[in-house]
Design a protein around this motif. Sequence first.
Motif, mmCIF file in Angstrom:
data_model
loop_
_atom_site.group_PDB
_atom_site.id
_atom_site.type_symbol
_atom_site.label_atom_id
_atom_site.label_comp_id
_atom_site.label_asym_id
_atom_site.label_seq_id
_atom_site.Cartn_x
_atom_site.Cartn_y
_atom_site.Cartn_z
ATOM 1 N N ASN A 132 -6.167 -1.628 -3.364
ATOM 2 C CA ASN A 132 -4.715 -1.410 -3.360
ATOM 3 C C ASN A 132 -4.439 -0.046 -3.984
ATOM 4 O O ASN A 132 -3.799 0.066 -5.030
ATOM 5 C CB ASN A 132 -4.005 -2.521 -4.146
ATOM 6 C CG ASN A 132 -4.045 -3.852 -3.426
ATOM 7 O OD1 ASN A 132 -3.643 -3.960 -2.278
ATOM 8 N ND2 ASN A 132 -4.553 -4.872 -4.101
ATOM 9 N N GLU A 133 -4.927 0.993 -3.318
ATOM 10 C CA GLU A 133 -4.819 2.336 -3.888
ATOM 11 C C GLU A 133 -3.367 2.730 -4.115
ATOM 12 O O GLU A 133 -3.046 3.419 -5.091
ATOM 13 C CB GLU A 133 -5.501 3.350 -2.967
ATOM 14 C CG GLU A 133 -5.484 4.775 -3.510
ATOM 15 C CD GLU A 133 -6.095 5.774 -2.556
ATOM 16 O OE1 GLU A 133 -5.833 6.967 -2.723
ATOM 17 O OE2 GLU A 133 -6.830 5.353 -1.646
ATOM 18 N N TRP A 134 -2.470 2.309 -3.229
ATOM 19 C CA TRP A 134 -1.063 2.690 -3.372
ATOM 20 C C TRP A 134 -0.502 2.226 -4.725
ATOM 21 O O TRP A 134 0.347 2.898 -5.312
ATOM 22 C CB TRP A 134 -0.236 2.098 -2.232
ATOM 23 C CG TRP A 134 -0.141 0.599 -2.250
ATOM 24 C CD1 TRP A 134 -0.960 -0.280 -1.612
ATOM 25 C CD2 TRP A 134 0.831 -0.186 -2.955
ATOM 26 N NE1 TRP A 134 -0.576 -1.573 -1.880
ATOM 27 C CE2 TRP A 134 0.517 -1.545 -2.688
ATOM 28 C CE3 TRP A 134 1.913 0.114 -3.769
ATOM 29 C CZ2 TRP A 134 1.276 -2.592 -3.224
ATOM 30 C CZ3 TRP A 134 2.662 -0.935 -4.307
ATOM 31 C CH2 TRP A 134 2.334 -2.266 -4.021
ATOM 32 N N THR A 171 -1.981 2.061 -7.634
ATOM 33 C CA THR A 171 -2.344 2.968 -8.722
ATOM 34 C C THR A 171 -1.714 4.345 -8.557
ATOM 35 O O THR A 171 -1.612 5.098 -9.524
ATOM 36 C CB THR A 171 -3.872 3.113 -8.820
ATOM 37 O OG1 THR A 171 -4.372 3.683 -7.604
ATOM 38 C CG2 THR A 171 -4.529 1.760 -9.049
ATOM 39 N N GLN A 172 -1.308 4.691 -7.350
ATOM 40 C CA GLN A 172 -0.752 6.016 -7.079
ATOM 41 C C GLN A 172 0.767 6.065 -7.181
ATOM 42 O O GLN A 172 1.357 7.146 -7.250
ATOM 43 C CB GLN A 172 -1.171 6.468 -5.671
ATOM 44 C CG GLN A 172 -2.648 6.739 -5.525
ATOM 45 C CD GLN A 172 -3.103 7.881 -6.405
ATOM 46 O OE1 GLN A 172 -2.462 8.922 -6.458
ATOM 47 N NE2 GLN A 172 -4.201 7.674 -7.121
ATOM 48 N N ALA A 202 0.302 8.589 0.181
ATOM 49 C CA ALA A 202 -0.864 8.013 -0.489
ATOM 50 C C ALA A 202 -1.228 6.705 0.185
ATOM 51 O O ALA A 202 -0.352 5.957 0.630
ATOM 52 C CB ALA A 202 -0.577 7.777 -1.975
ATOM 53 N N ASP A 203 -2.531 6.442 0.262
ATOM 54 C CA ASP A 203 -3.103 5.273 0.924
ATOM 55 C C ASP A 203 -2.818 5.348 2.431
ATOM 56 O O ASP A 203 -2.332 6.379 2.930
ATOM 57 C CB ASP A 203 -2.602 3.964 0.315
ATOM 58 C CG ASP A 203 -3.692 2.897 0.286
ATOM 59 O OD1 ASP A 203 -4.549 2.883 1.185
ATOM 60 O OD2 ASP A 203 -3.696 2.062 -0.631
ATOM 61 N N ALA A 242 0.492 -1.909 -12.255
ATOM 62 C CA ALA A 242 -0.841 -1.496 -11.810
ATOM 63 C C ALA A 242 -1.898 -1.855 -12.843
ATOM 64 O O ALA A 242 -2.996 -2.322 -12.505
ATOM 65 C CB ALA A 242 -0.865 0.005 -11.523
ATOM 66 N N GLU A 276 -6.675 -8.473 -6.636
ATOM 67 C CA GLU A 276 -8.054 -8.460 -6.171
ATOM 68 C C GLU A 276 -8.685 -9.821 -6.412
ATOM 69 O O GLU A 276 -8.518 -10.405 -7.482
ATOM 70 C CB GLU A 276 -8.860 -7.390 -6.909
ATOM 71 C CG GLU A 276 -8.279 -5.997 -6.807
ATOM 72 C CD GLU A 276 -8.278 -5.433 -5.404
ATOM 73 O OE1 GLU A 276 -8.919 -6.043 -4.520
ATOM 74 O OE2 GLU A 276 -7.628 -4.404 -5.187
ATOM 75 N N PRO A 320 -13.242 1.739 -8.051
ATOM 76 C CA PRO A 320 -12.156 1.780 -7.059
ATOM 77 C C PRO A 320 -12.166 0.602 -6.084
ATOM 78 O O PRO A 320 -11.209 0.428 -5.317
ATOM 79 C CB PRO A 320 -12.422 3.097 -6.301
ATOM 80 C CG PRO A 320 -13.318 3.894 -7.182
ATOM 81 C CD PRO A 320 -14.152 2.889 -7.898
ATOM 82 N N GLY A 378 -12.070 -2.517 -6.870
ATOM 83 C CA GLY A 378 -11.389 -3.686 -7.423
ATOM 84 C C GLY A 378 -12.247 -4.554 -8.311
ATOM 85 O O GLY A 378 -11.836 -5.658 -8.678
ATOM 86 N N PRO A 401 -11.490 3.919 -16.117
ATOM 87 C CA PRO A 401 -10.453 3.216 -15.361
ATOM 88 C C PRO A 401 -10.013 1.948 -16.083
ATOM 89 O O PRO A 401 -10.759 1.387 -16.900
ATOM 90 C CB PRO A 401 -11.155 2.888 -14.030
ATOM 91 C CG PRO A 401 -12.273 3.870 -13.924
ATOM 92 C CD PRO A 401 -12.726 4.118 -15.342
#
Length: 340
Positions: free
Chosen positions: A2-4, A6-7, A46-47, A110, A160, A183, A185, A203
């Motif tokens: 779920n990169e979005w 964290t961004q 992003a993502d 996040a 996750e 990254p 998860g 992280p």
Amino acid sequence: MNEWLTQIAPLLGAEGPLVLVTVAQTLGSTPREAGAAMLVGATQTADTIGGGHLEWEATAIARALLRDGTRLRTVRFSLGASLGQCCGGAVWLLFERIDADSALMWRHRAAAVARGEHLARSVASSDAHSVWSLCPAGRTGTDFSRQPDGHWQFEQHIGEPPFPISIFGAGHVGEALVRVLAPLGAQIAWIDTREDVFPAELPANVRAISTDVPEQAVADAPPGTCFLVLTHSHALDFELCMAIYRRKDFAYFGLIGSDTKRARFEHRFIERGIAAERLEELTCPIGIAGIQSKSPQSIAIGVAAQLLQLRETRLLLQHASQHAASALADIHCKSTGSPR
């Protein structure tokens, strides 16, 4: 994964208001699954929701919403020739404006998800915005319902699936593994007997543990943990392996080393009372077959691929079990006339 998520906070700080674009529902072959999301700002994104013309169109729509102030919108896309796509399926995208003053709240969300909590989302066409709430880890997924009158409702659980990994050893391979696995998860416990070997910043889903008794970290790990043993000492490696063998609820047990190291350790395991049939529970050498490079980065990528294969298999089995249980419940309800 779920990169979005964290961004979103840093992008809010850099871009101001954003639009969160979420795949609400899919039909047939599509580039991403329901729940996939991307962020669109005035100049940055992003993502990804799958790339190609679909993402280009979604980005254009999102930026138009930023300009006109619209807060919520759903759009259906047919992934055929008219869109320059060849998937052949269809997707419903949900567009929602995210205000710049919510950055601190999104940092908190996040971080909570990185610690293993889940983020629940609920929104309907009649709402001004989504209702978000943190909850204990549970199911993940989406539900998108549409009515003939155009009314719709969307629910999503973001998080996750449990992916606990204990890495023993903070050398070059251990550091490369953390960089690759974080990254994805994983909830990582990174253990070493030395105090000054960990990077200053880690992280949110990585916990560094400096201890004189690393075997205790084996005992403290949750069920279903993936153990990776790669310390600076063969003697310590062996004792950690013995501690892991005392558990019978791990998902993976990997030891860095050659076939020769494995053979020597196996002989000693048997001397220490480990049953011969349990020797196959150990993975050594670690990583998928076919990668000859011994660089830390190559080893880390091979191990990450091996763990992802394991994780995907377990998720498929879990989903199959859930579907079977649901089907049995339906049969029971129909046979007894009781509500589900």
